[in-house]
Design a protein around this motif. Structure first.
Motif, PDB file in Angstrom:
ATOM      1  N   VAL A 162      74.072  58.651  71.633  1.00  0.00           N
ATOM      2  CA  VAL A 162      74.168  59.677  70.606  1.00  0.00           C
ATOM      3  C   VAL A 162      73.819  59.028  69.273  1.00  0.00           C
ATOM      4  O   VAL A 162      74.355  57.985  68.915  1.00  0.00           O
ATOM      5  N   GLN A 163      72.889  59.666  68.566  1.00  0.00           N
ATOM      6  CA  GLN A 163      72.478  59.222  67.235  1.00  0.00           C
ATOM      7  C   GLN A 163      72.936  60.280  66.248  1.00  0.00           C
ATOM      8  O   GLN A 163      72.556  61.445  66.376  1.00  0.00           O
ATOM      9  N   GLN A 164      73.761  59.896  65.293  1.00  0.00           N
ATOM     10  CA  GLN A 164      74.231  60.825  64.273  1.00  0.00           C
ATOM     11  C   GLN A 164      73.752  60.347  62.909  1.00  0.00           C
ATOM     12  O   GLN A 164      73.662  59.142  62.663  1.00  0.00           O
ATOM     13  N   VAL A 165      73.463  61.303  62.043  1.00  0.00           N
ATOM     14  CA  VAL A 165      73.212  61.002  60.642  1.00  0.00           C
ATOM     15  C   VAL A 165      74.123  61.929  59.852  1.00  0.00           C
ATOM     16  O   VAL A 165      74.054  63.154  59.995  1.00  0.00           O
ATOM     17  N   VAL A 166      75.012  61.324  59.054  1.00  0.00           N
ATOM     18  CA  VAL A 166      75.973  62.100  58.271  1.00  0.00           C
ATOM     19  C   VAL A 166      75.935  61.668  56.813  1.00  0.00           C
ATOM     20  O   VAL A 166      75.723  60.493  56.499  1.00  0.00           O
ATOM     21  N   ALA A 167      76.145  62.642  55.942  1.00  0.00           N
ATOM     22  CA  ALA A 167      76.227  62.351  54.515  1.00  0.00           C
ATOM     23  C   ALA A 167      77.515  61.584  54.250  1.00  0.00           C
ATOM     24  O   ALA A 167      78.560  61.895  54.823  1.00  0.00           O
ATOM     25  N   LYS A 168      77.453  60.571  53.399  1.00  0.00           N
ATOM     26  CA  LYS A 168      78.653  59.807  53.061  1.00  0.00           C
ATOM     27  C   LYS A 168      79.669  60.687  52.347  1.00  0.00           C
ATOM     28  O   LYS A 168      80.865  60.460  52.448  1.00  0.00           O
ATOM     29  N   LYS A 169      79.172  61.712  51.641  1.00  0.00           N
ATOM     30  CA  LYS A 169      80.037  62.725  51.031  1.00  0.00           C
ATOM     31  C   LYS A 169      79.739  64.027  51.771  1.00  0.00           C
ATOM     32  O   LYS A 169      78.673  64.614  51.585  1.00  0.00           O
ATOM     33  N   SER A 170      80.675  64.477  52.616  1.00  0.00           N
ATOM     34  CA  SER A 170      80.417  65.632  53.475  1.00  0.00           C
ATOM     35  C   SER A 170      80.138  66.925  52.695  1.00  0.00           C
ATOM     36  O   SER A 170      79.587  67.862  53.237  1.00  0.00           O
ATOM     37  N   ASP A 171      80.477  66.945  51.398  1.00  0.00           N
ATOM     38  CA  ASP A 171      80.193  68.135  50.593  1.00  0.00           C
ATOM     39  C   ASP A 171      78.836  68.039  49.884  1.00  0.00           C
ATOM     40  O   ASP A 171      78.493  68.901  49.075  1.00  0.00           O
ATOM     41  N   ASP A 172      78.045  67.003  50.203  1.00  0.00           N
ATOM     42  CA  ASP A 172      76.705  66.844  49.637  1.00  0.00           C
ATOM     43  C   ASP A 172      75.737  67.728  50.426  1.00  0.00           C
ATOM     44  O   ASP A 172      75.071  67.288  51.358  1.00  0.00           O
ATOM     45  N   GLY A 173      75.711  69.009  50.056  1.00  0.00           N
ATOM     46  CA  GLY A 173      74.948  70.007  50.798  1.00  0.00           C
ATOM     47  C   GLY A 173      73.482  69.671  50.983  1.00  0.00           C
ATOM     48  O   GLY A 173      72.904  69.952  52.036  1.00  0.00           O
ATOM     49  N   GLU A 174      72.864  69.072  49.970  1.00  0.00           N
ATOM     50  CA  GLU A 174      71.430  68.752  50.069  1.00  0.00           C
ATOM     51  C   GLU A 174      71.185  67.665  51.120  1.00  0.00           C
ATOM     52  O   GLU A 174      70.273  67.784  51.935  1.00  0.00           O
ATOM     53  N   GLN A 175      72.001  66.616  51.133  1.00  0.00           N
ATOM     54  CA  GLN A 175      71.813  65.554  52.142  1.00  0.00           C
ATOM     55  C   GLN A 175      72.100  66.091  53.546  1.00  0.00           C
ATOM     56  O   GLN A 175      71.404  65.755  54.496  1.00  0.00           O
ATOM     57  N   VAL A 176      73.117  66.938  53.685  1.00  0.00           N
ATOM     58  CA  VAL A 176      73.436  67.533  54.987  1.00  0.00           C
ATOM     59  C   VAL A 176      72.242  68.362  55.463  1.00  0.00           C
ATOM     60  O   VAL A 176      71.802  68.240  56.612  1.00  0.00           O
ATOM     61  N   ARG A 177      71.693  69.191  54.582  1.00  0.00           N
ATOM     62  CA  ARG A 177      70.538  70.032  54.933  1.00  0.00           C
ATOM     63  C   ARG A 177      69.344  69.179  55.353  1.00  0.00           C
ATOM     64  O   ARG A 177      68.693  69.447  56.367  1.00  0.00           O
ATOM     65  N   LEU A 178      69.077  68.126  54.590  1.00  0.00           N
ATOM     66  CA  LEU A 178      67.926  67.272  54.880  1.00  0.00           C
ATOM     67  C   LEU A 178      68.105  66.489  56.184  1.00  0.00           C
ATOM     68  O   LEU A 178      67.140  66.310  56.930  1.00  0.00           O
ATOM     69  N   THR A 179      69.322  66.019  56.474  1.00  0.00           N
ATOM     70  CA  THR A 179      69.537  65.300  57.739  1.00  0.00           C
ATOM     71  C   THR A 179      69.335  66.243  58.915  1.00  0.00           C
ATOM     72  O   THR A 179      68.716  65.869  59.921  1.00  0.00           O
ATOM     73  N   ARG A 180      69.834  67.461  58.799  1.00  0.00           N
ATOM     74  CA  ARG A 180      69.683  68.436  59.887  1.00  0.00           C
ATOM     75  C   ARG A 180      68.215  68.779  60.106  1.00  0.00           C
ATOM     76  O   ARG A 180      67.748  68.832  61.248  1.00  0.00           O
TER      77      ARG A 180
END
Length: 160
Positions: A42-60
């Motif tokens: 399993v490979q996960q990419v998570v934002a270090k700050k879970s409320d960083d909506g832009e990084q979450v969107r870009l990782t997805r």
């Protein structure tokens, strides 16, 4: 096992620079987590700050795109970032379509790809590939632990 680069810090800096050309999210603002399993990993990419909506969107977005590429045998992204000789990569590129089941899932703060195969040589290739990414991404990556609650669905092979 591939020899460690003579200067891993320099290699990590080079990988981070090339990663900017392939990955739309910030390596410094995210963490890659690689968890080996008996049938792949399993490979996960998570934002270090879970409320960083832009990084979450870009990782997805990125993980959805590379899943489609990987399913076609296109590993050009990891090749551009990590090089032609990245451990495990040649075996993954040579896998027949459908030999590796790759699933996508949104998770809290990012996304994950699950890799599963019944081919033991490909499991070993995935594990070498995960190890190389852990080494190359340095402080921006970490090894996960099999059996973690987020990974419970990835121990099973899903038949196409």
């Amino acid at each position: 096992m591939a020899p460690m680069p003579s200067n891993p810090v320099q290699r990590q800096a080079e990988v981070a620079q090339r990663g900017k050309e392939v990955m739309p999210f910030s390596l410094a603002a995210t963490t890659h987590i690689f968890t080996k399993t008996a049938q792949g990993g399993v490979q996960q990419v998570v934002a270090k700050k879970s409320d960083d909506g832009e990084q979450v969107r870009l990782t997805r977005l990125h993980l959805q795109e590379i899943r489609e590429q990987f399913l076609k045998g296109d590993y050009s992204g990891p090749t551009r970032i990590h090089g032609q000789d990245m451990p495990g990569l040649a075996d993954l590129k040579a896998a027949a379509p459908g030999q590796i089941v790759i699933t996508y899932k949104d998770i809290n703060g990012g996304a994950e790809l699950g890799y599963a195969t019944e081919n033991t040589a490909l499991v070993a290739a995935l594990h070498r590939w995960f190890d190389a990414q852990l080494s190359d991404h340095g402080k921006d990556a970490m090894a996960g632990h099999a059996g973690h609650s987020d990974h419970s669905s990835h121990g099973q092979m899903k038949k196409p």
